[in-house]
Scaffold this motif. Sequence first.
Motif, PDB file in Angstrom:
ATOM      1  N   GLU A 195       0.808  -1.214   0.000  1.00 42.01           N
ATOM      2  CA  GLU A 195       0.000   0.000   0.000  1.00 42.01           C
ATOM      3  C   GLU A 195       0.847   1.272   0.000  1.00 42.01           C
ATOM      4  N   HIS A 196       2.027   1.189   0.626  1.00 39.25           N
ATOM      5  CA  HIS A 196       2.930   2.346   0.614  1.00 39.25           C
ATOM      6  C   HIS A 196       3.661   2.436  -0.724  1.00 39.25           C
ATOM      7  N   ALA A 197       4.083   1.286  -1.252  1.00 33.22           N
ATOM      8  CA  ALA A 197       4.814   1.273  -2.515  1.00 33.22           C
ATOM      9  C   ALA A 197       3.948   1.782  -3.670  1.00 33.22           C
ATOM     10  N   VAL A 198       2.672   1.385  -3.673  1.00 29.03           N
ATOM     11  CA  VAL A 198       1.773   1.842  -4.740  1.00 29.03           C
ATOM     12  C   VAL A 198       1.620   3.358  -4.690  1.00 29.03           C
ATOM     13  N   HIS A 199       1.571   3.912  -3.493  1.00 30.64           N
ATOM     14  CA  HIS A 199       1.472   5.366  -3.373  1.00 30.64           C
ATOM     15  C   HIS A 199       2.731   6.033  -3.937  1.00 30.64           C
ATOM     16  N   SER A 200       3.887   5.431  -3.692  1.00 30.57           N
ATOM     17  CA  SER A 200       5.133   5.982  -4.239  1.00 30.57           C
ATOM     18  C   SER A 200       5.118   5.930  -5.767  1.00 30.57           C
ATOM     19  N   MET A 201       4.576   4.837  -6.332  1.00 31.59           N
ATOM     20  CA  MET A 201       4.488   4.752  -7.789  1.00 31.59           C
ATOM     21  C   MET A 201       3.529   5.803  -8.342  1.00 31.59           C
ATOM     22  N   GLU A 202       2.512   6.129  -7.562  1.00 29.90           N
ATOM     23  CA  GLU A 202       1.596   7.192  -7.979  1.00 29.90           C
ATOM     24  C   GLU A 202       2.342   8.517  -8.113  1.00 29.90           C
ATOM     25  N   HIS A 203       3.424   8.655  -7.347  1.00 25.67           N
ATOM     26  CA  HIS A 203       4.250   9.868  -7.400  1.00 25.67           C
ATOM     27  C   HIS A 203       5.312   9.792  -8.491  1.00 25.67           C
ATOM     28  N   GLY A 204       5.406   8.656  -9.179  1.00 20.57           N
ATOM     29  CA  GLY A 204       6.384   8.545 -10.273  1.00 20.57           C
ATOM     30  C   GLY A 204       7.500   7.549 -10.048  1.00 20.57           C
ATOM     31  N   ALA A 205       7.459   6.805  -8.934  1.00 18.44           N
ATOM     32  CA  ALA A 205       8.544   5.881  -8.622  1.00 18.44           C
ATOM     33  C   ALA A 205       8.485   4.617  -9.472  1.00 18.44           C
TER      34      ALA A 205
ATOM     35  N   LYS B  14      16.730  -4.636 -20.696  1.00 17.12           N
ATOM     36  CA  LYS B  14      15.368  -4.109 -20.619  1.00 17.12           C
ATOM     37  C   LYS B  14      15.106  -3.404 -19.296  1.00 17.12           C
ATOM     38  N   LEU B  15      15.849  -3.751 -18.252  1.00 10.21           N
ATOM     39  CA  LEU B  15      15.630  -3.135 -16.941  1.00 10.21           C
ATOM     40  C   LEU B  15      15.932  -1.637 -16.972  1.00 10.21           C
ATOM     41  N   PRO B  16      17.148  -1.218 -17.362  1.00  9.08           N
ATOM     42  CA  PRO B  16      17.370   0.239 -17.436  1.00  9.08           C
ATOM     43  C   PRO B  16      16.477   0.920 -18.462  1.00  9.08           C
ATOM     44  N   ALA B  17      16.125   0.205 -19.538  1.00  5.14           N
ATOM     45  CA  ALA B  17      15.230   0.796 -20.539  1.00  5.14           C
ATOM     46  C   ALA B  17      13.862   1.089 -19.917  1.00  5.14           C
ATOM     47  N   PHE B  18      13.362   0.161 -19.092  1.00  4.21           N
ATOM     48  CA  PHE B  18      12.080   0.346 -18.404  1.00  4.21           C
ATOM     49  C   PHE B  18      12.165   1.552 -17.466  1.00  4.21           C
ATOM     50  N   ILE B  19      13.239   1.611 -16.691  1.00  7.19           N
ATOM     51  CA  ILE B  19      13.390   2.707 -15.724  1.00  7.19           C
ATOM     52  C   ILE B  19      13.380   4.057 -16.438  1.00  7.19           C
ATOM     53  N   LYS B  20      14.151   4.159 -17.515  1.00  5.88           N
ATOM     54  CA  LYS B  20      14.255   5.429 -18.236  1.00  5.88           C
ATOM     55  C   LYS B  20      12.928   5.849 -18.866  1.00  5.88           C
ATOM     56  N   LYS B  21      12.129   4.878 -19.280  1.00  3.08           N
ATOM     57  CA  LYS B  21      10.868   5.221 -19.937  1.00  3.08           C
ATOM     58  C   LYS B  21       9.749   5.524 -18.955  1.00  3.08           C
ATOM     59  N   PHE B  22       9.650   4.739 -17.875  1.00  2.23           N
ATOM     60  CA  PHE B  22       8.461   4.827 -17.025  1.00  2.23           C
ATOM     61  C   PHE B  22       8.661   5.567 -15.701  1.00  2.23           C
ATOM     62  N   GLN B  23       9.891   5.765 -15.275  1.00  5.40           N
ATOM     63  CA  GLN B  23      10.093   6.530 -14.032  1.00  5.40           C
ATOM     64  C   GLN B  23       9.688   7.978 -14.281  1.00  5.40           C
ATOM     65  N   ASN B  24       8.731   8.476 -13.508  1.00  2.00           N
ATOM     66  CA  ASN B  24       8.180   9.814 -13.735  1.00  2.00           C
ATOM     67  C   ASN B  24       7.747   9.983 -15.190  1.00  2.00           C
ATOM     68  N   GLY B  25       7.191   8.918 -15.760  1.00  2.00           N
ATOM     69  CA  GLY B  25       6.767   8.946 -17.154  1.00  2.00           C
ATOM     70  C   GLY B  25       5.450   9.668 -17.357  1.00  2.00           C
ATOM     71  N   LYS B  26       4.978   9.623 -18.591  1.00  2.00           N
ATOM     72  CA  LYS B  26       3.781  10.383 -18.950  1.00  2.00           C
ATOM     73  C   LYS B  26       2.522   9.864 -18.252  1.00  2.00           C
ATOM     74  N   ASP B  27       2.564   8.613 -17.747  1.00  2.00           N
ATOM     75  CA  ASP B  27       1.394   8.056 -17.070  1.00  2.00           C
ATOM     76  C   ASP B  27       1.420   8.271 -15.556  1.00  2.00           C
ATOM     77  N   THR B  28       2.421   8.991 -15.059  1.00  2.66           N
ATOM     78  CA  THR B  28       2.500   9.267 -13.621  1.00  2.66           C
ATOM     79  C   THR B  28       1.291  10.097 -13.186  1.00  2.66           C
ATOM     80  N   PRO B  29       0.458   9.591 -12.266  1.00  2.00           N
ATOM     81  CA  PRO B  29      -0.753  10.322 -11.875  1.00  2.00           C
ATOM     82  C   PRO B  29      -0.476  11.644 -11.172  1.00  2.00           C
TER      83      PRO B  29
END
Length: 235
Positions: A105-115, A175-190
């Motif tokens: 529940e805490h991790a999901v909130h962090s992802m909502e912030h772009g993590a 693919k791991l660094p590629a994922f991080i670069k694309k989705f960390q604080n990406g366009k879908d960050t709420p």
Amino acid sequence: MKEKAQARREHLQKMRAEQKRKERRAAFMMWGAGGLVVVLLVGVVGFYLVKQARETSLDAVSNYSYEAGQHVWPAVSYKETPPVGGQHNNYWQLCDIYSKPIHNEHAVHSMEHGAVWITYRPDLPKQQVDALRAVATSTGQQDFMLMSPYPNLPSPIVVSSWGHQLKLDKPDDPKLPAFIKKFQNGKDTPEPGAICGGPDAITTTADQAPLPPEPKGQQQPMETLAPTASPTQSK
């Protein structure tokens, strides 16, 4: 005398003709070799680019759609393992490297912030965990990086962001660094710009503290939009 002169002229003409043939042959060989080198270089570069594109392709990423801003206090039952969005606790997890599981529940909130949240099976060999840590601490923004072990993962390593998830077998997968670069604080960050740190961030692991109870009165965690650096350290 005329016959000798004529013979000399014919001999010189033959020598000149032979010399021109040799020069044309040498030029052909030189340009042919140069062309072959160019073709080989183009082929090598093309092969490398195709290989790199294939290795860093994110076609295997699973995508989900979740409504943001659903803050709750009780534990949440998530569809995905680990979760990639949905309801979450009012408090977010401090983005850091953890050696023990943290609350979903805490991790999901962090992802909502772009993590980005990197999870791995608890029995992953130490050498691979260290390699995974090296990627986590050298790629992207450290203020928006979570890493922790996670029981019963569907693959040795799973990397997630809000609405996106990728299963991996090894930490050195490009693919791991590629994922991080694309989705960390990406366009879908709420909630772009919201921090994963601050005084209200959770710093404990799941075994150290339960989910916080609903506070009495109007006390609520404050979500700050002024990012501040959070040192990465093992917990």
